[in-house]
Design an enzyme around this catalytic site. Structure first.
Site, PDB file in Angstrom:
ATOM      1  N   ASP A 148       0.982  -1.193  -0.139  1.00 24.01           N
ATOM      2  CA  ASP A 148       0.017   0.124   0.106  1.00 24.01           C
ATOM      3  C   ASP A 148       1.014   1.181   0.053  1.00 24.01           C
ATOM      4  O   ASP A 148       1.597   1.470   0.962  1.00 24.01           O
ATOM      5  CB  ASP A 148      -0.990  -0.071   1.366  1.00 24.01           C
ATOM      6  CG  ASP A 148      -1.582   1.059   1.377  1.00 24.01           C
ATOM      7  OD1 ASP A 148      -1.599   2.109   0.613  1.00 24.01           O
ATOM      8  OD2 ASP A 148      -2.545   0.967   2.525  1.00 24.01           O
ATOM      9  N   ILE A 149       0.786   2.058  -1.058  1.00 25.04           N
ATOM     10  CA  ILE A 149       1.668   3.133  -1.190  1.00 25.04           C
ATOM     11  C   ILE A 149       1.799   4.228  -0.037  1.00 25.04           C
ATOM     12  O   ILE A 149       2.391   4.817   0.439  1.00 25.04           O
ATOM     13  CB  ILE A 149       1.442   3.913  -2.402  1.00 25.04           C
ATOM     14  CG1 ILE A 149       2.786   4.589  -3.077  1.00 25.04           C
ATOM     15  CG2 ILE A 149       0.202   4.699  -2.711  1.00 25.04           C
ATOM     16  CD1 ILE A 149       2.836   4.922  -4.590  1.00 25.04           C
ATOM     17  N   ASN A 203      -7.180  12.040 -10.870  1.00 30.80           N
ATOM     18  CA  ASN A 203      -8.188  12.312 -11.984  1.00 30.80           C
ATOM     19  C   ASN A 203      -8.090  13.977 -12.128  1.00 30.80           C
ATOM     20  O   ASN A 203      -7.431  14.415 -11.384  1.00 30.80           O
ATOM     21  CB  ASN A 203      -9.596  11.844 -11.869  1.00 30.80           C
ATOM     22  CG  ASN A 203     -10.239  12.332 -10.607  1.00 30.80           C
ATOM     23  OD1 ASN A 203     -10.198  13.758 -10.392  1.00 30.80           O
ATOM     24  ND2 ASN A 203     -11.133  11.789  -9.673  1.00 30.80           N
ATOM     25  N   GLY A 214      -9.867   4.012  -5.891  1.00 35.47           N
ATOM     26  CA  GLY A 214      -8.519   3.466  -5.983  1.00 35.47           C
ATOM     27  C   GLY A 214      -7.408   4.091  -5.146  1.00 35.47           C
ATOM     28  O   GLY A 214      -7.609   4.560  -4.119  1.00 35.47           O
ATOM     29  N   VAL A 215      -6.226   3.992  -5.705  1.00 35.31           N
ATOM     30  CA  VAL A 215      -5.069   4.722  -5.030  1.00 35.31           C
ATOM     31  C   VAL A 215      -5.282   6.217  -4.565  1.00 35.31           C
ATOM     32  O   VAL A 215      -5.053   6.628  -3.494  1.00 35.31           O
ATOM     33  CB  VAL A 215      -3.847   4.583  -5.680  1.00 35.31           C
ATOM     34  CG1 VAL A 215      -3.649   5.435  -6.996  1.00 35.31           C
ATOM     35  CG2 VAL A 215      -2.622   4.596  -4.901  1.00 35.31           C
ATOM     36  N   ASP A 216      -6.020   7.091  -5.445  1.00 32.43           N
ATOM     37  CA  ASP A 216      -6.237   8.499  -5.102  1.00 32.43           C
ATOM     38  C   ASP A 216      -7.253   8.319  -3.880  1.00 32.43           C
ATOM     39  O   ASP A 216      -7.083   9.140  -2.908  1.00 32.43           O
ATOM     40  CB  ASP A 216      -7.497   8.866  -6.503  1.00 32.43           C
ATOM     41  CG  ASP A 216      -7.334  10.368  -6.308  1.00 32.43           C
ATOM     42  OD1 ASP A 216      -6.591  11.040  -5.557  1.00 32.43           O
ATOM     43  OD2 ASP A 216      -8.282  10.958  -7.223  1.00 32.43           O
ATOM     44  N   THR A 245      -3.617   1.685 -14.546  1.00 34.38           N
ATOM     45  CA  THR A 245      -4.070   0.262 -14.765  1.00 34.38           C
ATOM     46  C   THR A 245      -5.002  -0.223 -13.924  1.00 34.38           C
ATOM     47  O   THR A 245      -5.576  -1.285 -13.924  1.00 34.38           O
ATOM     48  CB  THR A 245      -2.757  -0.366 -14.570  1.00 34.38           C
ATOM     49  OG1 THR A 245      -2.307  -0.354 -12.931  1.00 34.38           O
ATOM     50  CG2 THR A 245      -1.561  -0.148 -15.095  1.00 34.38           C
ATOM     51  N   GLY A 246      -5.928   0.604 -13.239  1.00 28.81           N
ATOM     52  CA  GLY A 246      -7.295   0.235 -12.308  1.00 28.81           C
ATOM     53  C   GLY A 246      -7.994   0.770 -13.113  1.00 28.81           C
ATOM     54  O   GLY A 246      -8.603   0.219 -14.233  1.00 28.81           O
TER      55      GLY A 246
HETATM   56  P1  ADP Z   1      -6.450   4.704 -12.426  1.00 31.79           P
HETATM   57  O1  ADP Z   1      -7.743   5.335 -12.303  1.00 31.79           O
HETATM   58  O2  ADP Z   1      -5.284   5.644 -12.601  1.00 31.79           O
HETATM   59  O3  ADP Z   1      -6.241   3.626 -13.158  1.00 31.79           O
HETATM   60  P2  ADP Z   1      -6.426   3.361  -9.806  1.00 31.79           P
HETATM   61  O4  ADP Z   1      -6.176   3.829  -8.518  1.00 31.79           O
HETATM   62  O5  ADP Z   1      -7.854   2.727 -10.221  1.00 31.79           O
HETATM   63  O6  ADP Z   1      -5.956   4.609 -10.867  1.00 31.79           O
HETATM   64  O7  ADP Z   1      -5.348   2.067 -10.040  1.00 31.79           O
HETATM   65  C1  ADP Z   1      -3.864   2.320 -10.315  1.00 31.79           C
HETATM   66  C2  ADP Z   1      -3.179   1.303  -9.661  1.00 31.79           C
HETATM   67  O8  ADP Z   1      -2.986   1.383  -8.465  1.00 31.79           O
HETATM   68  C3  ADP Z   1      -3.799  -0.066  -9.681  1.00 31.79           C
HETATM   69  O9  ADP Z   1      -3.013  -1.106 -10.207  1.00 31.79           O
HETATM   70  C4  ADP Z   1      -4.545  -0.303  -8.576  1.00 31.79           C
HETATM   71  O10 ADP Z   1      -4.425  -1.792  -7.922  1.00 31.79           O
HETATM   72  C5  ADP Z   1      -3.328   0.128  -7.804  1.00 31.79           C
HETATM   73  N1  ADP Z   1      -3.795   0.722  -6.087  1.00 31.79           N
HETATM   74  C6  ADP Z   1      -4.884   0.787  -5.601  1.00 31.79           C
HETATM   75  N2  ADP Z   1      -4.769   1.265  -4.380  1.00 31.79           N
HETATM   76  C7  ADP Z   1      -3.492   1.053  -4.248  1.00 31.79           C
HETATM   77  C8  ADP Z   1      -2.492   1.531  -2.982  1.00 31.79           C
HETATM   78  N3  ADP Z   1      -3.240   1.774  -1.725  1.00 31.79           N
HETATM   79  N4  ADP Z   1      -1.204   1.389  -2.996  1.00 31.79           N
HETATM   80  C9  ADP Z   1      -0.742   1.265  -4.321  1.00 31.79           C
HETATM   81  N5  ADP Z   1      -1.412   0.915  -5.449  1.00 31.79           N
HETATM   82  C10 ADP Z   1      -2.753   0.885  -5.349  1.00 31.79           C
END
Ligand code: ADP
Length: 177
Positions: free
Chosen positions: A10-11, A24, A32-34, A118-119
């Site tokens: 988890d970043i 976005n 997601g990560v955002d 990639t999400g």
């Molecule tokens: P995007 O809209 O750019 O596709 P996402 O957040 O949906 O962004 O996904 C981008 C990547 O981040 C995916 O590979 C997803 O599995 C990954 N991701 C989601 N949550 C986390 C996190 N907490 N830490 C690291 N990577 C994450």
């Protein structure tokens, strides 16, 4: 290539100079990560983001990290996958390049990237990983400022794609460490 490393996790837990957010264009939070970054950083992050006026695809903007262990967040906006004919590869590469340029401009040398686009944005993961790794390698080859650049993958398959891309970097592309 010693200055690039793949980790699974988890970043939001990484205590580095900066973590990169796959944001976005509004910069006002999302899934997601955002979403994870905004939850972990607390409401002051959204407050600062509101003042930034959004961010174009392929560009990057910097905020503080607030309650995150990372000092700063680099918000970049990846391309939404549209089948590959809408400049998605170049825009994805631009996210990595511009994020590192912004970091360098602020003296931030230890950075982690998620697998941008990639999400939710649907960019094929096996196509994105070599673009990510090659673009970072190109920047590192020309810039000795950076310390370790991490690819923080959220799953083992994603990590394996990045490891494979690292292994297949040709000797010519490798920066002199
Ligand atoms: P995007 O809209 O750019 O596709 P996402 O957040 O949906 O962004 O996904 C981008 C990547 O981040 C995916 O590979 C997803 O599995 C990954 N991701 C989601 N949550 C986390 C996190 N907490 N830490 C690291 N990577 C994450």
């Amino acid at each position: 290539m010693e200055r690039m490393r793949v980790v699974v996790g988890d970043i939001t837990t990484l205590a580095l100079d900066a973590i990169v957010n796959a944001a976005n264009a509004s910069l006002l939070g999302g899934g997601g990560v955002d979403g994870a970054i905004h939850r972990a950083a607390g409401p002051k992050l959204l407050e600062e983001c509101r003042g930034l006026g959004g961010c174009p695809t392929g560009a990057a903007k910097l905020t503080r990290g607030y309650d995150l262990p990372a000092r700063f967040v680099i918000h970049t906006v990846g391309p939404v996958w549209q089948g590959g004919k809408a400049d998605e590869d170049a825009l994805l590469a631009s996210c990595y390049r511009r994020s590192l340029e912004l970091a360098a401009g602020h003296g931030l040398t230890r950075i982690a990237f998620p697998a941008i686009s990639t999400g939710i944005y649907g960019f094929p993961a096996e196509r994105a990983a070599p673009i990510a790794v090659r673009t970072v390698a190109e920047v590192l080859a020309h810039d000795r400022l950076f310390g370790e650049i991490l690819f923080c993958c959220f799953s083992e398959p994603s990590a394996e794609l990045h490891r494979r891309s690292l292994r297949s970097l040709s000797a010519d592309d490798r920066p002199l460490n």
